[in-house]
Design a protein around this motif. Sequence first.
Motif, PDB file in Angstrom:
ATOM      1  N   UNK A 162     -24.037  -9.658   4.054  1.00  0.00           N
ATOM      2  CA  UNK A 162     -23.764  -8.423   4.779  1.00  0.00           C
ATOM      3  C   UNK A 162     -22.482  -8.319   5.380  1.00  0.00           C
ATOM      4  N   UNK A 163     -21.762  -7.318   5.563  1.00  0.00           N
ATOM      5  CA  UNK A 163     -20.547  -7.101   6.406  1.00  0.00           C
ATOM      6  C   UNK A 163     -21.136  -6.640   7.710  1.00  0.00           C
ATOM      7  N   UNK A 164     -20.825  -7.706   8.815  1.00  0.00           N
ATOM      8  CA  UNK A 164     -21.341  -7.506  10.114  1.00  0.00           C
ATOM      9  C   UNK A 164     -20.160  -7.988  11.131  1.00  0.00           C
ATOM     10  N   UNK A 214      -5.468  -4.028  -4.948  1.00  0.00           N
ATOM     11  CA  UNK A 214      -5.670  -5.391  -5.433  1.00  0.00           C
ATOM     12  C   UNK A 214      -7.210  -5.353  -5.797  1.00  0.00           C
ATOM     13  N   UNK A 215      -7.679  -5.832  -6.931  1.00  0.00           N
ATOM     14  CA  UNK A 215      -9.126  -5.883  -7.251  1.00  0.00           C
ATOM     15  C   UNK A 215      -9.976  -6.683  -6.290  1.00  0.00           C
ATOM     16  N   UNK A 216     -11.087  -6.039  -5.605  1.00  0.00           N
ATOM     17  CA  UNK A 216     -11.936  -6.648  -4.818  1.00  0.00           C
ATOM     18  C   UNK A 216     -11.597  -6.544  -3.377  1.00  0.00           C
ATOM     19  N   UNK A 217     -10.513  -6.097  -2.985  1.00  0.00           N
ATOM     20  CA  UNK A 217      -9.795  -6.028  -1.680  1.00  0.00           C
ATOM     21  C   UNK A 217      -9.636  -4.506  -1.318  1.00  0.00           C
ATOM     22  N   UNK A 218     -10.439  -4.192   0.060  1.00  0.00           N
ATOM     23  CA  UNK A 218     -10.433  -3.121   0.719  1.00  0.00           C
ATOM     24  C   UNK A 218      -9.971  -3.259   1.917  1.00  0.00           C
ATOM     25  N   UNK A 219      -9.922  -2.269   2.727  1.00  0.00           N
ATOM     26  CA  UNK A 219      -9.157  -2.358   4.004  1.00  0.00           C
ATOM     27  C   UNK A 219     -10.324  -3.097   4.824  1.00  0.00           C
ATOM     28  N   UNK A 277      -8.918 -11.848   8.977  1.00  0.00           N
ATOM     29  CA  UNK A 277      -7.677 -10.634   9.253  1.00  0.00           C
ATOM     30  C   UNK A 277      -8.462  -9.210   9.268  1.00  0.00           C
ATOM     31  N   UNK A 278      -9.380  -9.371   9.978  1.00  0.00           N
ATOM     32  CA  UNK A 278     -10.314  -7.953   9.780  1.00  0.00           C
ATOM     33  C   UNK A 278     -11.203  -7.606   8.548  1.00  0.00           C
ATOM     34  N   UNK A 279     -11.131  -8.291   7.693  1.00  0.00           N
ATOM     35  CA  UNK A 279     -11.950  -8.014   6.420  1.00  0.00           C
ATOM     36  C   UNK A 279     -13.114  -9.157   6.193  1.00  0.00           C
ATOM     37  N   UNK A 337      -1.843 -10.764   5.846  1.00  0.00           N
ATOM     38  CA  UNK A 337      -2.724  -9.658   6.523  1.00  0.00           C
ATOM     39  C   UNK A 337      -3.438  -8.763   5.365  1.00  0.00           C
ATOM     40  N   UNK A 338      -2.603  -8.599   4.327  1.00  0.00           N
ATOM     41  CA  UNK A 338      -2.939  -7.693   2.771  1.00  0.00           C
ATOM     42  C   UNK A 338      -3.031  -8.748   1.657  1.00  0.00           C
ATOM     43  N   UNK A 339      -3.927  -9.464   1.509  1.00  0.00           N
ATOM     44  CA  UNK A 339      -4.039 -10.437   0.644  1.00  0.00           C
ATOM     45  C   UNK A 339      -3.730 -10.153  -0.775  1.00  0.00           C
ATOM     46  N   UNK A 340      -3.206 -10.891  -1.654  1.00  0.00           N
ATOM     47  CA  UNK A 340      -3.330 -10.543  -3.205  1.00  0.00           C
ATOM     48  C   UNK A 340      -3.652 -11.652  -3.961  1.00  0.00           C
TER      49      UNK A 340
END
Length: 434
Positions: free
Chosen positions: A20-22, A45-50, A90-92, A352-355
Amino acid sequence: MTSRSRPAIRRPATVFLAVAMIGATALTACSTPEKSGSSGEAKDVPGVTRTSVKIGTHTPLTGPASAGYAPISKAAAAYFAYLNAKGGVNGRKIDYVVKDDGYNPATTSTVVRELVQQDQVFAIVNGLGTPTHAAVVDYLNQQKVPDLFVASGASLWNQPEKSPQTFGFNLDYVREGKILAHYLQEKNPDATFCVLRQDDDFGKDLTTGITQVLGKVTAEQKYAVSNESLTAQIGALQQAGCTVNLLGTVTPFTALALGTAAKMGYRAQWAASSSGGDYPSLVGYLGEDVGPKLLEGLVAANYLPFDADDDWVKLFRQINTEYNADAPFTGNTIYGMSMAYTFAEALGRAGQNPTREGIVEALQSGSVKSNGITPAAFSATNHDPFGGAGITVVSKGVQAYLDGQVFTTDAQAGPVEAYTGPAVALTGEGIPGK
């Protein structure tokens, strides 16, 4: 050393897990500069949202290997839940999808394609097993999907030119075989050394390391994971007069080997790979009534924090209680959480914005150290994590490292040498970048 718990292993029934994203407190960015492409929008990027990163794995939740290895993904899920409660990376938050392959390579191929094509995961993380993951390593590299921290020590994962997306997590089996053989030869110079091994790259690589040190062994017996009995193999070792047997066996077959030997009245020194030498897991197979007696004196290699008074182990026990329903605490628990921590560390290093490209570059930069008793040494030319291992022995129901018995070596013909450096220390409550 204080004793580790030894409850029986429970067989999980689930075939899918999601963390769960908590939580709301974001990690600060690590100091590594953002990698190529990391400044793009997360949606590219597949699988990555903000707010999340979706990863997947294949593992045996059912079948003959499940009791030995299903707890690994549950432990990893527990660490990710802990990480998410602290704000993620990093917030994700980490969305961790676990699919059952029953330790069957054909099923592995199916579920990994589902993870990549349907679930659109960012990476495959800690796919378990040598024969199973070998069925998908080429596919993942062709699709340019990061194939991180394979749960196997086969040399297949350390081929950067052929498989640039693939990185191992276990100590490679050649090194492990060399370290075990070196210790046992020093301790028992006049022994008759023999090998019982799985008939795949796991057993082959471990035996390669063993024979690099010993020169040769008196007998070598093999088994397939479909075997239901090891009577013929154990009988052959007994007939050959083997006094020290090195085991390239996964946990169920380590237990079967020792149980079979006991029934045959065959006594020898047994030494197991880290993949099949975890004491609480073995007791779960053998039972509390006979397991401790049969396992007394068992030698095994390990490369992760292990002893009960280690800070990492204390943290993982806490996480296990809070996020894993206080499940039996074994070496598999430590393994799963250590791997999950290492993924979080690598993800943080990717910026911060992984690829996908960025996390591979972060690992190849050498900045990811994991939490082993020797620091990880990933690089552009080395996709194996650890260069060394310690020796554990079971004594009066306690499995612990032997003081001064940590060694490093290479995966070729180099010497086995004592390691005197520090283990990786716990910092920031086990949250990378904190």
